[in-house]
Write a protein that holds these residues in place. Structure first.
Motif, short mmCIF file in Angstrom:
data_model
loop_
_atom_site.label_atom_id
_atom_site.label_comp_id
_atom_site.label_asym_id
_atom_site.label_seq_id
_atom_site.Cartn_x
_atom_site.Cartn_y
_atom_site.Cartn_z
N SER A 54 0.84 -1.21 0.00
CA SER A 54 0.00 0.00 0.00
C SER A 54 0.87 1.26 0.00
CB SER A 54 -0.92 0.02 1.21
OG SER A 54 -1.86 -1.01 1.14
N LEU A 55 1.97 1.22 0.76
CA LEU A 55 2.88 2.37 0.77
C LEU A 55 3.52 2.58 -0.59
CD1 LEU A 55 4.62 1.94 4.23
CD2 LEU A 55 2.84 3.58 3.61
N LEU A 56 3.92 1.50 -1.25
CA LEU A 56 4.49 1.61 -2.59
C LEU A 56 3.47 2.19 -3.55
CD1 LEU A 56 6.49 -1.74 -2.92
CD2 LEU A 56 7.41 0.56 -2.50
N HIS A 57 2.22 1.79 -3.41
CA HIS A 57 1.15 2.32 -4.25
C HIS A 57 0.96 3.82 -3.98
CE1 HIS A 57 -2.45 2.18 -6.69
NE2 HIS A 57 -3.11 2.77 -5.72
N LEU A 58 1.04 4.21 -2.72
CA LEU A 58 0.95 5.63 -2.36
C LEU A 58 2.07 6.42 -3.01
CD1 LEU A 58 -0.19 8.00 -0.64
CD2 LEU A 58 1.32 7.21 1.19
N VAL A 59 3.29 5.92 -2.92
CA VAL A 59 4.44 6.60 -3.53
C VAL A 59 4.23 6.73 -5.03
CG1 VAL A 59 6.91 6.41 -4.05
CG2 VAL A 59 6.07 5.93 -1.74
N ASP A 60 3.80 5.66 -5.65
CA ASP A 60 3.58 5.67 -7.10
C ASP A 60 2.52 6.71 -7.47
OD1 ASP A 60 3.98 4.55 -9.79
OD2 ASP A 60 1.93 3.78 -9.54
N GLY A 61 1.43 6.73 -6.74
CA GLY A 61 0.35 7.67 -7.04
C GLY A 61 0.74 9.12 -6.84
N THR A 62 1.40 9.42 -5.74
CA THR A 62 1.74 10.81 -5.46
C THR A 62 2.89 11.31 -6.33
OG1 THR A 62 3.12 10.15 -3.59
CG2 THR A 62 0.86 10.83 -3.10
N SER A 63 3.76 10.41 -6.76
CA SER A 63 4.87 10.84 -7.61
C SER A 63 4.40 11.22 -9.01
CB SER A 63 5.95 9.76 -7.70
OG SER A 63 5.47 8.63 -8.41
N LYS A 64 3.23 10.74 -9.41
CA LYS A 64 2.69 11.04 -10.73
C LYS A 64 1.89 12.33 -10.74
CE LYS A 64 2.48 6.24 -12.17
NZ LYS A 64 1.63 5.09 -12.43
N GLU A 65 1.56 12.83 -9.58
CA GLU A 65 0.76 14.05 -9.48
C GLU A 65 1.65 15.28 -9.45
OE1 GLU A 65 -2.18 13.72 -6.41
OE2 GLU A 65 -2.76 11.72 -7.06
N SER A 66 1.09 16.38 -9.83
CA SER A 66 1.83 17.63 -9.94
C SER A 66 2.39 18.09 -8.59
CB SER A 66 0.90 18.72 -10.49
OG SER A 66 1.48 19.99 -10.34
N ALA A 67 3.67 18.43 -8.60
CA ALA A 67 4.28 19.00 -7.40
C ALA A 67 3.71 20.38 -7.13
CB ALA A 67 5.79 19.06 -7.56
N PHE A 70 0.81 20.23 -4.73
CA PHE A 70 1.28 19.97 -3.38
C PHE A 70 1.85 21.24 -2.75
CE2 PHE A 70 4.95 18.50 -0.73
CZ PHE A 70 4.22 18.02 0.33
N VAL A 71 2.70 21.94 -3.48
CA VAL A 71 3.31 23.17 -2.98
C VAL A 71 2.25 24.24 -2.74
CG1 VAL A 71 4.90 25.05 -3.57
CG2 VAL A 71 5.56 22.67 -4.00
N ALA A 72 1.30 24.36 -3.66
CA ALA A 72 0.23 25.35 -3.49
C ALA A 72 -0.61 25.05 -2.26
CB ALA A 72 -0.65 25.39 -4.73
N LEU A 73 -0.86 23.78 -2.02
CA LEU A 73 -1.63 23.38 -0.84
C LEU A 73 -0.91 23.82 0.43
CD1 LEU A 73 -4.18 21.87 0.08
CD2 LEU A 73 -2.86 19.77 -0.02
N LEU A 74 0.40 23.64 0.48
CA LEU A 74 1.16 24.04 1.66
C LEU A 74 1.22 25.55 1.80
CD1 LEU A 74 2.91 23.36 4.10
CD2 LEU A 74 4.88 23.31 2.58
#
Length: 114
Positions: A54-67, A70-74
């Motif tokens: 599940s953690l590997l799946h999380l890494v895979d999913g978030t690495s494909k999404e726009s940084a 993520f930065v804007a959210l923070l």
């Protein structure tokens, strides 16, 4: 907005404040965790647990999404900044707890040669 365009998502009535609080508690935590784990270059092993997969799946999913998202959210969500502080505090507390359970940091433990 039609449901097909929204990919099956539902529109929920809520204030901007509530949306930001919920987004920080789910989206930011998810992206942050996935990106931190991504920095570790984790790879699948022959003995993966379901949780590790599940953690590997999380890494895979978030690495494909726009940084950018993520930065804007923070940057623009004060609740995300609060969650960042909570994550830092939790990591420190967990580390301290582990060191106390194990007799101190690695440099203070007795090494046993096998």
């Amino acid at each position: 907005i039609n449901a097909e365009y929204m990919g099956g998502c539902a529109m929920l009535p809520m204030s901007c404040e509530e949306h930001d609080r919920l987004a920080a508690g789910s989206q930011f935590i998810t992206h942050f965790t996935g990106r931190v784990l991504g920095q570790l270059d984790l790879t699948s092993t022959p003995i993966n647990t379901v949780s590790f997969q599940s953690l590997l799946h999380l890494v895979d999913g978030t690495s494909k999404e726009s940084a950018d998202q993520f930065v804007a959210l923070l940057r623009h969500n004060p609740h995300a900044q609060h969650q960042m502080g909570r994550l830092e505090q939790a990591l420190g507390e967990l580390k301290e707890s582990l060191e106390q359970e194990d007799g101190g940091p690695p440099s203070k433990r007795t090494r046993i040669a096998l």
